[in-house]
Design a protein around this motif. Structure first.
Motif, PDB file in Angstrom:
ATOM      1  N   CYS A  11       0.826  -1.207   0.000  1.00 44.65           N
ATOM      2  CA  CYS A  11       0.000   0.000   0.000  1.00 44.65           C
ATOM      3  C   CYS A  11       0.861   1.258   0.000  1.00 44.65           C
ATOM      4  O   CYS A  11       0.558   2.233  -0.696  1.00 44.65           O
ATOM      5  CB  CYS A  11      -0.960  -0.003   1.181  1.00 44.65           C
ATOM      6  N   GLY A  15       1.008   4.048  -2.927  1.00 46.87           N
ATOM      7  CA  GLY A  15       0.864   5.487  -2.665  1.00 46.87           C
ATOM      8  C   GLY A  15       2.003   6.284  -3.258  1.00 46.87           C
ATOM      9  O   GLY A  15       1.788   7.331  -3.877  1.00 46.87           O
ATOM     10  N   GLY A  28       3.300  10.266  -0.423  1.00 47.64           N
ATOM     11  CA  GLY A  28       2.880   8.956  -0.903  1.00 47.64           C
ATOM     12  C   GLY A  28       2.389   8.073   0.229  1.00 47.64           C
ATOM     13  O   GLY A  28       1.476   7.265   0.046  1.00 47.64           O
ATOM     14  N   ILE A  31      -1.321   8.582   0.829  1.00 49.40           N
ATOM     15  CA  ILE A  31      -2.129   7.895  -0.170  1.00 49.40           C
ATOM     16  C   ILE A  31      -2.122   6.391   0.124  1.00 49.40           C
ATOM     17  O   ILE A  31      -3.156   5.714   0.024  1.00 49.40           O
ATOM     18  CB  ILE A  31      -1.594   8.162  -1.593  1.00 49.40           C
ATOM     19  N   GLY A  32      -0.962   5.864   0.507  1.00 52.09           N
ATOM     20  CA  GLY A  32      -0.867   4.447   0.844  1.00 52.09           C
ATOM     21  C   GLY A  32      -1.735   4.070   2.030  1.00 52.09           C
ATOM     22  O   GLY A  32      -2.386   3.024   2.027  1.00 52.09           O
TER      23      GLY A  32
END
Length: 124
Positions: A11, A15, A28, A31-32
């Motif tokens: 994940c 991201g 990132g 987002i992950g």
């Protein structure tokens, strides 16, 4: 536990890739984490293996803030020159956090009340 760790790392990689490809101005890792959260939706929460991984990792989370704190004191002149802004940022962040927490608690209490559940009254 290895499968859970692989899922979390995948994940995070997803991201980072999404940010690199899209140019979004967000980390990132954020987002992950959203991708990981979305993966919990079908079951209503993390599987027991992932929950156990989180329980182990969260105990070491404060260590992640040490480099930021050490970096803050690496340049005393820079710290002194920006002291007023730092105090303002901490104060504003604290006020925003308190306001958001209060609003979330108010919404949660109202939601419980609509469902007919009792919310404990504050003590004396």
């Amino acid at each position: 536990m290895m499968l859970a760790a692989a899922k979390v790392l995948a994940c995070f990689a997803l991201g980072d890739a999404a940010v690199a490809l899209s140019g979004l101005p967000v980390p990132g890792a954020a987002i992950g984490l959203l991708a990981l959260l979305a993966s919990f939706a079908p079951t209503g929460g993390p599987d027991p293996e992932t929950a156990a991984l989180f329980d182990r990792v969260v105990a070491h989370a404060p260590v992640l803030f040490v480099p930021a704190g050490a970096g803050l004191f690496a340049d005393p002149a820079l710290l002194g020159a920006n002291a007023a802004l730092l105090v303002l940022a901490v104060a504003a962040g604290t006020l925003v956090t308190l306001a958001v927490t209060g609003a979330a608690a108010t919404l949660a209490i109202a939601a419980f009340a609509r469902r007919g559940r009792h919310v404990a009254e504050p003590g004396p």
